[in-house]
Design a protein around this motif. Structure first.
Motif, PDB file in Angstrom:
ATOM      1  N   TYR A 121       8.749  10.353  -8.028  1.00 51.09           N
ATOM      2  CA  TYR A 121       8.573   9.664  -6.673  1.00 51.09           C
ATOM      3  C   TYR A 121       6.911   9.556  -6.444  1.00 51.09           C
ATOM      4  O   TYR A 121       6.249   9.895  -7.517  1.00 51.09           O
ATOM      5  CB  TYR A 121       9.176  10.428  -5.458  1.00 51.09           C
ATOM      6  N   PRO A 162       6.023  10.862   0.932  1.00 52.22           N
ATOM      7  CA  PRO A 162       6.292   9.932  -0.034  1.00 52.22           C
ATOM      8  C   PRO A 162       5.669   8.847   0.616  1.00 52.22           C
ATOM      9  O   PRO A 162       5.597   8.457   1.838  1.00 52.22           O
ATOM     10  CB  PRO A 162       8.051   9.756   0.192  1.00 52.22           C
ATOM     11  N   ARG A 166      12.204   6.584  -2.545  1.00 53.24           N
ATOM     12  CA  ARG A 166      12.672   6.616  -3.938  1.00 53.24           C
ATOM     13  C   ARG A 166      13.432   5.225  -4.348  1.00 53.24           C
ATOM     14  O   ARG A 166      14.377   5.018  -3.788  1.00 53.24           O
ATOM     15  CB  ARG A 166      13.268   7.656  -4.629  1.00 53.24           C
ATOM     16  N   ASP A 171      12.156   5.220  -9.840  1.00 51.70           N
ATOM     17  CA  ASP A 171      12.105   6.459  -9.523  1.00 51.70           C
ATOM     18  C   ASP A 171      13.249   7.644  -9.883  1.00 51.70           C
ATOM     19  O   ASP A 171      13.050   8.824 -10.373  1.00 51.70           O
ATOM     20  CB  ASP A 171      11.852   6.847  -7.887  1.00 51.70           C
ATOM     21  N   LYS A 226       9.896  14.920  -9.446  1.00 52.92           N
ATOM     22  CA  LYS A 226      10.671  15.068  -8.258  1.00 52.92           C
ATOM     23  C   LYS A 226      10.195  16.546  -7.514  1.00 52.92           C
ATOM     24  O   LYS A 226      10.433  16.787  -6.579  1.00 52.92           O
ATOM     25  CB  LYS A 226      12.049  15.069  -8.570  1.00 52.92           C
TER      26      LYS A 226
END
Length: 143
Positions: free
Chosen positions: A131, A6, A121, A125, A78
């Protein structure tokens, strides 16, 4: 699927700043051509161009906007798949209403969420089921 690689706060902020500058220049030039003013104080129909840019470009460009591409991040579902129209509408439109309804407090909370949560997130999101990741699109997605 687990959230992979991420993107954090500063990278996402940089992408948003690049996109905002780009959209300001584009809408300013269009407004200049149509009305003789670069950026007026009143509402202008070109204001929707930025919203369309933020919703549509990631659909057609594997989750990238120009700012996200330049900073090396993209929006994905996701589960890691490419975003769809529903994800982007929820992410951009519904979350905008949430941020306005909370008088900007939701936006501040989102910034802390991206900075402090392991999955990075934000509220938008969660609303959009997305994300932001550093992972590039799969090779089969380019075909």
């Amino acid at each position: 699927m687990e959230i992979s690689n991420p993107a954090g706060f500063w990278n996402r902020l940089g992408a948003r700043i690049i996109d905002s500058i780009l959209m300001s220049v584009v809408t300013g030039l269009i407004t200049l051509i149509l009305s003789g003013e670069f950026l007026g104080d009143d509402y202008d129909p070109t204001d929707g161009i930025g919203l369309l840019y933020g919703i549509l470009l990631p659909l057609f460009w594997y989750g990238y906007t120009i700012g996200k591409r330049l900073t090396g991040v993209r929006i994905v579902k996701k589960n890691g798949e490419n975003v769809g129209i529903w994800n982007m509408l929820l992410r951009e439109l519904v979350s905008a209403f949430v941020y306005v309804f909370t008088l900007g407090i939701g936006l501040i909370v989102s910034a802390f969420m991206v900075g402090l949560r392991e999955d990075k997130r934000a509220i938008h999101d969660f609303i959009g089921g997305t994300y932001v990741t550093y992972d590039p699109p799969e090779k089969s997605e380019h075909a």
